[in-house]
Each structure stands twice: as C-alpha cells, then as structure tokens.
Design a protein around this motif. Structure first.
Motif, PDB file in Angstrom:
ATOM      1  N   ILE A   4     -52.315  -2.650 -20.647  1.00  0.00           N
ATOM      2  CA  ILE A   4     -51.071  -3.286 -21.103  1.00  0.00           C
ATOM      3  C   ILE A   4     -51.232  -3.827 -22.526  1.00  0.00           C
ATOM      4  N   THR A  32     -48.791   4.541 -13.185  1.00  0.00           N
ATOM      5  CA  THR A  32     -49.336   3.331 -13.815  1.00  0.00           C
ATOM      6  C   THR A  32     -48.514   2.947 -15.031  1.00  0.00           C
ATOM      7  N   MET A  35     -45.215   1.503 -13.919  1.00  0.00           N
ATOM      8  CA  MET A  35     -45.342   0.121 -13.431  1.00  0.00           C
ATOM      9  C   MET A  35     -45.461  -0.865 -14.604  1.00  0.00           C
ATOM     10  N   ILE A  36     -46.267  -0.507 -15.585  1.00  0.00           N
ATOM     11  CA  ILE A  36     -46.421  -1.369 -16.764  1.00  0.00           C
ATOM     12  C   ILE A  36     -45.094  -1.506 -17.491  1.00  0.00           C
ATOM     13  N   SER A  38     -42.056  -1.067 -16.322  1.00  0.00           N
ATOM     14  CA  SER A  38     -41.101  -1.821 -15.495  1.00  0.00           C
ATOM     15  C   SER A  38     -41.346  -3.317 -15.630  1.00  0.00           C
ATOM     16  N   PHE A  39     -42.606  -3.705 -15.599  1.00  0.00           N
ATOM     17  CA  PHE A  39     -42.955  -5.117 -15.763  1.00  0.00           C
ATOM     18  C   PHE A  39     -42.511  -5.620 -17.138  1.00  0.00           C
ATOM     19  N   LEU A  40     -42.864  -4.868 -18.186  1.00  0.00           N
ATOM     20  CA  LEU A  40     -42.515  -5.289 -19.544  1.00  0.00           C
ATOM     21  C   LEU A  40     -41.000  -5.364 -19.736  1.00  0.00           C
ATOM     22  N   GLN A  42     -38.751  -5.881 -17.268  1.00  0.00           N
ATOM     23  CA  GLN A  42     -38.234  -6.960 -16.426  1.00  0.00           C
ATOM     24  C   GLN A  42     -38.329  -8.310 -17.133  1.00  0.00           C
ATOM     25  N   TYR A  43     -39.386  -8.496 -17.914  1.00  0.00           N
ATOM     26  CA  TYR A  43     -39.586  -9.768 -18.607  1.00  0.00           C
ATOM     27  C   TYR A  43     -39.212  -9.692 -20.084  1.00  0.00           C
ATOM     28  N   TYR A  48     -36.029  -0.590 -22.804  1.00  0.00           N
ATOM     29  CA  TYR A  48     -36.399   0.598 -22.019  1.00  0.00           C
ATOM     30  C   TYR A  48     -35.149   1.438 -21.826  1.00  0.00           C
TER      31      TYR A  48
END
Length: 76
Positions: A4, A32, A35-36, A38-40, A42-43, A48
């Motif tokens: 990340i 992977t 997922m990274i 999506s996290f970035l 979301q916050y 994206y």
C-alpha cells in the motif's frame, strides 16, 4: 515497504493509472490490488473510476503527502 505504501508513492505524480498497469508494476494478484484500492477509495485517499478501471490520489491526499515529503527532507 508495504504494497500500500509503494502504491501511494507511485501515485504521487497525481496522474490517472490503469489498475492493470498497477498489477503489472507491483506484481500483485488482481484481488490484492482490488482490496487495496477499495480501502483507499472508501477512506477517500484515491479517486477510483470503476468504469474505466483507473485510480489517482485525491487532491487533498496528494497535497498532504507532498507536505510530509518536504518536512522529511528538511529534517536533519
């Protein structure tokens, strides 16, 4: 360096990047990277574009990371 961290550093130029390009560059599984990202997203670390499968740092995160870099360079 964590994946990340490497991804955030790679996005420091503020340009849009294809997810496939990121997968190839970092040699990580698509799941992977997904997922990274999506996290970035979301916050609100990245913008994206899910239709075009492109990402870039948000303006505020880009400015924050550049300020951190400047401070780190100035420290003895």
């Amino acid at each position: 360096m964590l994946p990340i961290d490497a991804i955030l550093e790679a996005l420091m130029d503020g340009k849009w990047y294809d997810l496939i390009e990121i997968v190839r560059k970092f040699r990580l599984h698509e799941f992977t990277i997904g997922m990274i990202m999506s996290f970035l997203a979301q916050y609100n670390f990245i913008d994206y574009d899910t239709q075009r499968q492109k990402v870039k740092l948000t303006h505020s995160v880009l400015n924050f990371l550049k300020k951190i870099q400047r401070i780190e360079r100035e420290e003895p």
